[in-house]
Motif scaffolding. Structure first.
Motif, PDB file in Angstrom:
ATOM      1  N   PHE A 184      -4.284  -1.096  -5.333  1.00  0.00           N
ATOM      2  CA  PHE A 184      -3.972  -1.364  -3.930  1.00  0.00           C
ATOM      3  C   PHE A 184      -2.844  -2.382  -3.866  1.00  0.00           C
ATOM      4  CE2 PHE A 184      -8.341  -0.040  -4.111  1.00  0.00           C
ATOM      5  CZ  PHE A 184      -8.591   0.651  -2.934  1.00  0.00           C
ATOM      6  N   TYR A 185      -2.003  -2.253  -2.857  1.00  0.00           N
ATOM      7  CA  TYR A 185      -1.032  -3.316  -2.563  1.00  0.00           C
ATOM      8  C   TYR A 185      -0.814  -3.349  -1.052  1.00  0.00           C
ATOM      9  CZ  TYR A 185       2.219  -6.915  -3.729  1.00  0.00           C
ATOM     10  OH  TYR A 185       2.806  -8.158  -3.857  1.00  0.00           O
ATOM     11  N   PRO A 186      -1.748  -3.960  -0.325  1.00  0.00           N
ATOM     12  CA  PRO A 186      -1.742  -3.830   1.129  1.00  0.00           C
ATOM     13  C   PRO A 186      -0.742  -4.708   1.873  1.00  0.00           C
ATOM     14  CG  PRO A 186      -3.644  -5.079   0.413  1.00  0.00           C
ATOM     15  CD  PRO A 186      -2.969  -4.599  -0.829  1.00  0.00           C
ATOM     16  N   LEU A 187      -0.319  -5.822   1.286  1.00  0.00           N
ATOM     17  CA  LEU A 187       0.603  -6.692   2.018  1.00  0.00           C
ATOM     18  C   LEU A 187       1.420  -7.517   1.050  1.00  0.00           C
ATOM     19  CD1 LEU A 187      -1.095  -9.836   3.609  1.00  0.00           C
ATOM     20  CD2 LEU A 187      -1.978  -8.673   1.612  1.00  0.00           C
ATOM     21  N   SER A 188       2.498  -8.100   1.561  1.00  0.00           N
ATOM     22  CA  SER A 188       3.374  -8.956   0.779  1.00  0.00           C
ATOM     23  C   SER A 188       3.621 -10.245   1.546  1.00  0.00           C
ATOM     24  CB  SER A 188       4.699  -8.227   0.508  1.00  0.00           C
ATOM     25  OG  SER A 188       5.578  -9.012  -0.253  1.00  0.00           O
ATOM     26  N   ASN A 189       3.655 -11.355   0.822  1.00  0.00           N
ATOM     27  CA  ASN A 189       4.025 -12.650   1.413  1.00  0.00           C
ATOM     28  C   ASN A 189       3.126 -13.021   2.588  1.00  0.00           C
ATOM     29  OD1 ASN A 189       5.699 -14.897   1.150  1.00  0.00           O
ATOM     30  ND2 ASN A 189       7.161 -14.163   2.662  1.00  0.00           N
ATOM     31  N   ALA A 190       1.822 -13.121   2.326  1.00  0.00           N
ATOM     32  CA  ALA A 190       0.842 -13.451   3.367  1.00  0.00           C
ATOM     33  C   ALA A 190       1.195 -14.773   4.045  1.00  0.00           C
ATOM     34  CB  ALA A 190      -0.556 -13.545   2.751  1.00  0.00           C
ATOM     35  N   LEU A 216     -15.887   7.728  -8.557  1.00  0.00           N
ATOM     36  CA  LEU A 216     -14.597   7.465  -9.191  1.00  0.00           C
ATOM     37  C   LEU A 216     -14.754   6.463 -10.328  1.00  0.00           C
ATOM     38  CD1 LEU A 216     -12.002   7.122  -6.298  1.00  0.00           C
ATOM     39  CD2 LEU A 216     -11.683   8.429  -8.392  1.00  0.00           C
ATOM     40  N   PRO A 217     -14.175   6.727 -11.475  1.00  0.00           N
ATOM     41  CA  PRO A 217     -14.189   5.724 -12.549  1.00  0.00           C
ATOM     42  C   PRO A 217     -13.482   4.461 -12.075  1.00  0.00           C
ATOM     43  CG  PRO A 217     -13.424   7.854 -13.366  1.00  0.00           C
ATOM     44  CD  PRO A 217     -13.466   7.959 -11.873  1.00  0.00           C
ATOM     45  N   LEU A 218     -14.020   3.310 -12.431  1.00  0.00           N
ATOM     46  CA  LEU A 218     -13.424   2.056 -12.001  1.00  0.00           C
ATOM     47  C   LEU A 218     -13.463   1.059 -13.164  1.00  0.00           C
ATOM     48  CD1 LEU A 218     -12.092   0.974  -9.450  1.00  0.00           C
ATOM     49  CD2 LEU A 218     -14.264  -0.023  -8.783  1.00  0.00           C
ATOM     50  N   ARG A 219     -12.685   1.364 -14.193  1.00  0.00           N
ATOM     51  CA  ARG A 219     -12.585   0.428 -15.320  1.00  0.00           C
ATOM     52  C   ARG A 219     -11.614  -0.705 -15.013  1.00  0.00           C
ATOM     53  NH1 ARG A 219     -12.258   5.303 -18.072  1.00  0.00           N
ATOM     54  NH2 ARG A 219     -10.097   4.918 -18.726  1.00  0.00           N
ATOM     55  N   LEU A 220     -10.561  -0.393 -14.242  1.00  0.00           N
ATOM     56  CA  LEU A 220      -9.579  -1.408 -13.849  1.00  0.00           C
ATOM     57  C   LEU A 220      -9.341  -1.283 -12.353  1.00  0.00           C
ATOM     58  CD1 LEU A 220      -7.418  -3.577 -14.397  1.00  0.00           C
ATOM     59  CD2 LEU A 220      -5.815  -1.740 -14.976  1.00  0.00           C
ATOM     60  N   LEU A 221      -9.442  -2.401 -11.647  1.00  0.00           N
ATOM     61  CA  LEU A 221      -9.155  -2.453 -10.218  1.00  0.00           C
ATOM     62  C   LEU A 221      -8.050  -3.476  -9.992  1.00  0.00           C
ATOM     63  CD1 LEU A 221      -9.616  -1.906  -7.209  1.00  0.00           C
ATOM     64  CD2 LEU A 221     -11.454  -3.621  -7.274  1.00  0.00           C
ATOM     65  N   ASP A 222      -6.888  -2.998  -9.590  1.00  0.00           N
ATOM     66  CA  ASP A 222      -5.753  -3.862  -9.255  1.00  0.00           C
ATOM     67  C   ASP A 222      -5.723  -3.982  -7.738  1.00  0.00           C
ATOM     68  OD1 ASP A 222      -3.283  -4.966  -8.624  1.00  0.00           O
ATOM     69  OD2 ASP A 222      -2.214  -3.904 -10.224  1.00  0.00           O
ATOM     70  N   ILE A 223      -6.002  -5.187  -7.225  1.00  0.00           N
ATOM     71  CA  ILE A 223      -6.070  -5.366  -5.773  1.00  0.00           C
ATOM     72  C   ILE A 223      -4.789  -5.966  -5.202  1.00  0.00           C
ATOM     73  CG2 ILE A 223      -8.572  -5.446  -5.752  1.00  0.00           C
ATOM     74  CD1 ILE A 223      -8.462  -8.429  -5.422  1.00  0.00           C
ATOM     75  N   GLY A 224      -3.713  -5.963  -5.985  1.00  0.00           N
ATOM     76  CA  GLY A 224      -2.404  -6.326  -5.470  1.00  0.00           C
ATOM     77  C   GLY A 224      -2.174  -7.809  -5.368  1.00  0.00           C
ATOM     78  N   GLY A 225      -1.320  -8.191  -4.420  1.00  0.00           N
ATOM     79  CA  GLY A 225      -0.929  -9.591  -4.304  1.00  0.00           C
ATOM     80  C   GLY A 225      -0.858 -10.028  -2.858  1.00  0.00           C
ATOM     81  N   GLY A 226       0.320 -10.492  -2.459  1.00  0.00           N
ATOM     82  CA  GLY A 226       0.475 -11.090  -1.144  1.00  0.00           C
ATOM     83  C   GLY A 226       0.664 -12.583  -1.204  1.00  0.00           C
ATOM     84  N   PHE A 227       0.729 -13.137  -2.432  1.00  0.00           N
ATOM     85  CA  PHE A 227       0.905 -14.581  -2.609  1.00  0.00           C
ATOM     86  C   PHE A 227       2.293 -14.981  -2.115  1.00  0.00           C
ATOM     87  CE2 PHE A 227      -1.739 -12.848  -6.053  1.00  0.00           C
ATOM     88  CZ  PHE A 227      -2.959 -13.415  -5.689  1.00  0.00           C
ATOM     89  N   ALA A 228       2.358 -16.014  -1.303  1.00  0.00           N
ATOM     90  CA  ALA A 228       3.571 -16.316  -0.558  1.00  0.00           C
ATOM     91  C   ALA A 228       4.474 -17.297  -1.280  1.00  0.00           C
ATOM     92  CB  ALA A 228       3.191 -16.872   0.813  1.00  0.00           C
TER      93      ALA A 228
END
Length: 407
Positions: A184-190, A216-228
């Protein structure tokens, strides 16, 4: 490090990158994340090999890398990364670049569509190997209402979450590709920490629901960023005081096996890790007045600091000068033959004259490689990497034209 001395030694426009600040940003962000999680550096933010290398070496947990081109693949290999450290992303992967990544040892890909998954699987199968694929998900809803939205609308990025159940059967048995998790990558620069926490909570809950409901297999979950991080204006990157505790609670509730690596949890960051490490030095080459408006013309323009070349994320900059006293309203523009070469329109500037040195802070991310480097054929800015008072490297990007045999 004395900026005036660097400008006199290396000329302008000049980028200065401070590795001590890169180290501090990595340390602070990793301390703000739940223990045992992984952090990927988004190389697009700044692909300078010295900065990428600094994020791999040094004290503390190294970053992995997220890339989306063979050019970035070359950079991370120069910086000492192996294919095992890479997440390869992007909606338009060609057969040639998929093959190059696989040949370099990359095994983890984020895929954006059924066609993307099929292409990755086909190239892997041709090499007799298996690619581990994360399905990037474009959530139908979002939590944070501010920041740069990357989800919730029609997009070239990701599988729409509401249609994923329909297409999933055709994704499970693609030769050469193994479903390994979600991206997932829902937002940038929160804009603030609460928005960032709310978005991560939403993402974790959606990932847990999709995994359970769709098997769904879920061995790796990348939840993105948004760090400002501030961009081209004075200021400090934020410190996230509540993030770690809030994420631990959410993960314990929704994905209770995460502490044992089931799944592994990953985050991504670009601007937050390198943004405040970079300063642009530019010199005034002319000052003029046109119909009552003042223009300060610098030797750095949108070919040097393009703000991703027209996305409207730059204006206005804020600058400092050697004699930073009385200020006036003026436009800071570059030297290019286009009216679009504007770094700041009608902004507060120090009273500047020809040859004055101007500094633009917080431009370690989205600098030269996010600019119109080739426009008008001007040389790229020089880039200097320092640690304390020591200059570690001096370089400049050079573009050449490759000749091909027309036959």
């Amino acid at each position: 490090m004395e900026y005036a001395a660097l400008a006199a030694r290396f000329g302008t426009p000049l980028y200065v990158y401070d590795l001590d600040r890169v180290d501090a940003a990595r340390r602070d962000l990793i301390e703000a994340l739940p223990p045992g999680t992984e952090l990927y550096y988004a190389v697009k933010a700044n692909p300078h090999p010295e900065l990428v290398r600094a994020l791999r070496t040094g004290a503390g947990q190294p970053c992995r890398v997220e890339i989306s081109s063979t050019g970035e693949l070359d950079v991370i290999r120069q910086a000492g990364y192996s294919g095992a450290d890479v997440l390869y992303t992007g909606p338009g992967k060609t057969d040639a670049e998929i093959s190059a990544a696989l040949a370099a040892g990359v095994r983890t890909f984020s895929v954006e569509s059924p066609g993307d998954l099929t292409a990755v699987g086909a190239r892997a199968a041709a090499l007799g190997i298996t690619a581990h694929c994360l399905l990037r998900v474009n959530s139908a809803s979002a939590s944070a209402s501010t920041s740069i939205r990357m989800t919730g609308t029609p997009s070239q990025f990701g599988f729409d979450s509401e249609t994923l159940p329909e297409v999933l059967p055709g994704l499970r048995d693609v030769p050469g590709a193994e479903l390994a998790g979600l991206h997932f990558y829902p937002l940038s620069n929160a804009r603030d920490e609460d928005s960032l926490i709310a978005e991560f909570r939403h993402t974790i809950g959606l990932a847990a629901d999709l995994s359970a409901r769709l098997d769904l297999p879920l061995r790796l979950l990348d939840i993105g960023g948004g760090f400002a991080a501030p961009y081209a204006v004075p200021g400090h990157r934020p410190r996230y005081e509540k993030l770690r505790t809030e994420l631990e609670h959410t993960l314990d509730r929704d994905l209770p096996g995460w502490r044992d690596g089931a799944p592994r949890i990953a985050f991504e960051s670009g601007r937050h890790l390198v943004g405040d490490a970079g300063t642009l030095l530019t010199r005034v080459v002319n000052v003029k007045v046109s119909r009552g408006r003042k223009y300060v013309i610098a030797d750095a323009g949108i070919n040097t600091l393009g703000g991703m070349s027209g996305l409207g994320r730059l204006l206005p900059v804020a600058v400092e000068a050697e004699a930073d006293g009385e200020r006036e309203r003026a436009s800071l523009v570059g030297p290019l033959c286009t009216p679009g070469d504007i770094l700041g329109r009608d902004i507060q500037l120090p009273t500047l004259d020809r040859d004055d040195l101007v500094t633009i802070p917080n431009v370690g991310a989205y600098g030269p490689t996010a600019s119109l480097l080739m426009f008008l054929g001007r040389p790229a800015p020089t880039e200097v990497v320092v640690r304390g008072d020591e200059v570690l490297s001096v370089s400049r990007l050079v573009h050449t034209r490759e000749q091909s045999d027309p036959a």
